[in-house]
Scaffold this motif. Structure first.
Motif, PDB file in Angstrom:
ATOM      1  N   PRO A 174       0.841  -1.220   0.000  1.00  0.00           N
ATOM      2  CA  PRO A 174       0.000   0.000   0.000  1.00  0.00           C
ATOM      3  C   PRO A 174       0.867   1.258   0.000  1.00  0.00           C
ATOM      4  O   PRO A 174       1.936   1.311   0.612  1.00  0.00           O
ATOM      5  N   ASN A 175       0.386   2.251  -0.720  1.00  0.00           N
ATOM      6  CA  ASN A 175       1.020   3.578  -0.747  1.00  0.00           C
ATOM      7  C   ASN A 175       2.430   3.574  -1.315  1.00  0.00           C
ATOM      8  O   ASN A 175       3.253   4.445  -0.997  1.00  0.00           O
ATOM      9  N   VAL A 176       2.759   2.567  -2.129  1.00  0.00           N
ATOM     10  CA  VAL A 176       4.079   2.513  -2.758  1.00  0.00           C
ATOM     11  C   VAL A 176       3.904   2.744  -4.256  1.00  0.00           C
ATOM     12  O   VAL A 176       3.140   2.046  -4.917  1.00  0.00           O
ATOM     13  N   GLU A 177       4.586   3.765  -4.776  1.00  0.00           N
ATOM     14  CA  GLU A 177       4.566   4.079  -6.193  1.00  0.00           C
ATOM     15  C   GLU A 177       5.981   3.965  -6.752  1.00  0.00           C
ATOM     16  O   GLU A 177       6.961   4.083  -5.993  1.00  0.00           O
ATOM     17  N   PRO A 178       6.132   3.718  -8.054  1.00  0.00           N
ATOM     18  CA  PRO A 178       7.477   3.619  -8.640  1.00  0.00           C
ATOM     19  C   PRO A 178       8.340   4.848  -8.365  1.00  0.00           C
ATOM     20  O   PRO A 178       9.558   4.725  -8.201  1.00  0.00           O
ATOM     21  N   GLU A 179       7.697   6.026  -8.275  1.00  0.00           N
ATOM     22  CA  GLU A 179       8.473   7.244  -8.056  1.00  0.00           C
ATOM     23  C   GLU A 179       9.031   7.344  -6.636  1.00  0.00           C
ATOM     24  O   GLU A 179      10.016   8.048  -6.394  1.00  0.00           O
ATOM     25  N   THR A 180       8.420   6.637  -5.692  1.00  0.00           N
ATOM     26  CA  THR A 180       8.846   6.730  -4.292  1.00  0.00           C
ATOM     27  C   THR A 180       9.573   5.487  -3.797  1.00  0.00           C
ATOM     28  O   THR A 180       9.994   5.425  -2.644  1.00  0.00           O
ATOM     29  N   LEU A 181       9.739   4.494  -4.668  1.00  0.00           N
ATOM     30  CA  LEU A 181      10.351   3.228  -4.257  1.00  0.00           C
ATOM     31  C   LEU A 181      11.856   3.385  -4.064  1.00  0.00           C
ATOM     32  O   LEU A 181      12.545   4.002  -4.890  1.00  0.00           O
ATOM     33  N   ASP A 182      12.348   2.865  -2.957  1.00  0.00           N
ATOM     34  CA  ASP A 182      13.796   2.844  -2.715  1.00  0.00           C
ATOM     35  C   ASP A 182      14.332   1.505  -3.217  1.00  0.00           C
ATOM     36  O   ASP A 182      14.167   0.465  -2.562  1.00  0.00           O
ATOM     37  N   ILE A 183      14.938   1.528  -4.394  1.00  0.00           N
ATOM     38  CA  ILE A 183      15.383   0.296  -5.047  1.00  0.00           C
ATOM     39  C   ILE A 183      16.479  -0.407  -4.261  1.00  0.00           C
ATOM     40  O   ILE A 183      16.626  -1.632  -4.315  1.00  0.00           O
ATOM     41  N   VAL A 184      17.261   0.372  -3.499  1.00  0.00           N
ATOM     42  CA  VAL A 184      18.371  -0.224  -2.743  1.00  0.00           C
ATOM     43  C   VAL A 184      17.849  -1.103  -1.619  1.00  0.00           C
ATOM     44  O   VAL A 184      18.426  -2.150  -1.299  1.00  0.00           O
ATOM     45  N   LYS A 185      16.720  -0.725  -1.021  1.00  0.00           N
ATOM     46  CA  LYS A 185      16.203  -1.478   0.111  1.00  0.00           C
ATOM     47  C   LYS A 185      15.706  -2.876  -0.273  1.00  0.00           C
ATOM     48  O   LYS A 185      15.715  -3.786   0.558  1.00  0.00           O
ATOM     49  N   ILE A 186      15.235  -3.016  -1.512  1.00  0.00           N
ATOM     50  CA  ILE A 186      14.721  -4.327  -1.916  1.00  0.00           C
ATOM     51  C   ILE A 186      15.801  -5.189  -2.570  1.00  0.00           C
ATOM     52  O   ILE A 186      15.544  -6.344  -2.926  1.00  0.00           O
ATOM     53  N   ALA A 187      16.987  -4.622  -2.743  1.00  0.00           N
ATOM     54  CA  ALA A 187      18.077  -5.390  -3.359  1.00  0.00           C
ATOM     55  C   ALA A 187      18.669  -6.369  -2.357  1.00  0.00           C
ATOM     56  O   ALA A 187      18.779  -6.089  -1.163  1.00  0.00           O
ATOM     57  N   GLN A 188      19.027  -7.533  -2.840  1.00  0.00           N
ATOM     58  CA  GLN A 188      19.697  -8.540  -2.018  1.00  0.00           C
ATOM     59  C   GLN A 188      21.203  -8.274  -1.990  1.00  0.00           C
ATOM     60  O   GLN A 188      21.749  -7.627  -2.887  1.00  0.00           O
ATOM     61  N   LYS A 189      21.847  -8.788  -0.979  1.00  0.00           N
ATOM     62  CA  LYS A 189      23.291  -8.607  -0.846  1.00  0.00           C
ATOM     63  C   LYS A 189      24.006  -9.336  -1.985  1.00  0.00           C
ATOM     64  O   LYS A 189      23.702 -10.493  -2.265  1.00  0.00           O
TER      65      LYS A 189
END
Length: 434
Positions: free
Chosen positions: A272-287
């Motif tokens: 909820p309340n997540v849009e492509p413009e506000t997504l933090d791509i680094v947080k969902i990246a795996q190590k």
């Protein structure tokens, strides 16, 4: 004369029966030697695992092949010499001094036919069945005569050592992989194994000989996401990419900070309340997982399975990114990506109407060999372009042609210092690099 022969047979029937028995024993030793040395070790192990005691005896006997052969040869020579001596003695009594010549001819014929050719031909026709039948009888003889055979082998090795020939019973001439590879190639030539199956088995055997650097996607061809790009740009690149996992870098392509999985991206966008413009791509990246470029594929495959990961970043000894390797890349080395053994169906390879092959310079030599059943060497170079550069000892110009390994290589296109397209055809005259 007939009466003399009959009287002789009446007096010496026991000796004649002994000669016949010795010939039978000689045939047993000859057939046993052939069957036990030709028996399939893999089949014997399978039968032993299934509870066949005779197969276990065969495996125990062939574990020390030199002792087994020496024991059977000792037994064979003993009975042959004894049979020849008895026959000579009998015929001398019947024909006098000429009996020696008659005995020599007669025993040569009998031994060759009934004690060598016949039993060995029988044994080689069905070695596994023959070996299972004779193994229980051979074992006690090996137990008794084996020490003598070991002594004889030791004397032979010592004598050969004096002439500079060293024999080792511990080291086989061929490794298990080489024996298996040779068996597969032989079965392929005989038509028992099709090319596709041969390539798959060969791929498994090659895993320990290939390094990650041989199959990795080079950094120049690697698709990656810049973490400093706007989030919507990163999202669009990931969703439009044909790959489910993409490296994430920041600052420079050598600074890999993570690996983004498309499923993780979709899961995050579903929040909820997540849009492509506000997504933090680094947080969902795996190590990211970094592996040396010198790791062999067997170890890397085991590491993928152990870690339950599908992608690794390849670095050199200085820590510089060289490319990436995936689990699928290694699996393709085993199963290949050829749809039909007669069709060329690998990316970057096209067959022309004149019979020539147009190849991208980045096509791996191994893939080309598997697709076309060629045998171009891949020890010094990984790609076709690398092979041409290595053999020509230069970076060729466009339209330059070279002939080696029975093929004519013509450079069709070059971009800066990279050969990007070549034409390959069979060379009319095999020669050196031209």
């Amino acid at each position: 004369m007939t009466d003399v022969i009959l009287a002789f047979l009446a007096d010496y029937w026991l000796s004649l029966l002994s000669v016949i028995c010795l010939l039978v024993i000689s045939a047993f030793f000859s057939g046993s030697e052939t069957a036990l040395t030709a028996a399939s070790r893999s089949r014997m192990h399978t039968l032993e695992n299934n509870g066949d005691e005779r197969a276990g005896i065969v495996n125990n006997l062939i574990e020390r092949r030199d002792r087994l052969i020496g024991t059977l040869l000792i037994g064979n020579n003993l009975v042959n010499i004894l049979a020849s001596s008895l026959t000579t003695s009998l015929l001398i009594g019947l024909f006098g001094d000429s009996g020696v010549a008659i005995a020599t001819v007669a025993m040569t014929v009998l031994l060759v036919i009934f004690s060598e050719v016949l039993p060995k031909s029988w044994a080689i026709a069905s070695p596994d069945r023959f070996a299972l039948a004779v193994a229980p009888l051979v074992r006690p003889f090996v137990v008794v005569v084996g020490p003598i055979s070991s002594l004889v082998n030791a004397i032979v090795r010592r004598i050969l050592h004096l002439f500079g020939v060293n024999l080792s019973s511990d080291l086989p001439m061929l490794s298990a992989h080489e024996e298996l590879r040779g068996a597969v190639n032989l079965l392929h030539r005989e038509g028992s194994v099709i090319k596709a199956d041969r390539d798959r088995l060969g791929g498994v055997l090659d895993l320990g000989e290939l390094e990650v650097s041989d199959i990795m996607i080079h950094r120049t061809s690697m698709r990656a996401i810049n973490a400093d790009d706007p989030p919507e740009t990163c999202v669009r690149e990931i969703l439009e990419s044909p790959f489910t996992r993409l490296p994430l870098w920041r600052g420079s392509a050598d600074n890999i900070i993570g690996v983004v999985h498309s499923k993780d991206l979709l899961r995050a966008l579903a929040e909820p309340n997540v849009e492509p413009e506000t997504l933090d791509i680094v947080k969902i990246a795996q190590k990211p997982w970094f592996v040396p470029d010198s790791t062999n594929l067997k170890d890397q495959l085991n590491a993928f399975l152990r870690r339950k990961l599908h992608l690794a970043i390849v670095v050199d000894e200085y820590g510089q990114v060289q490319g990436l390797v995936t689990l699928e890349d290694i699996l393709e080395e085993i199963v290949g990506d050829i749809a039909d053994e007669h069709d060329i169906d690998i990316q970057g390879v096209r067959q022309e109407a004149d019979g020539s092959i147009v190849v991208d310079g980045s096509v791996p030599i191994r893939d080309l060999n598997r697709a076309l059943d060629w045998s171009l060497p891949d020890e010094e170079a990984t790609t076709v372009a690398g092979l041409v550069i290595h053999e020509s000892k230069s970076i060729p110009e466009e339209r330059q042609a070279f002939t080696f390994y029975g093929k004519r290589f013509t450079v069709m296109k070059r971009v800066k210092n990279r050969i990007t397209k070549l034409r390959i055809r069979a060379a009319e005259d095999e020669g050196q690099v031209g």
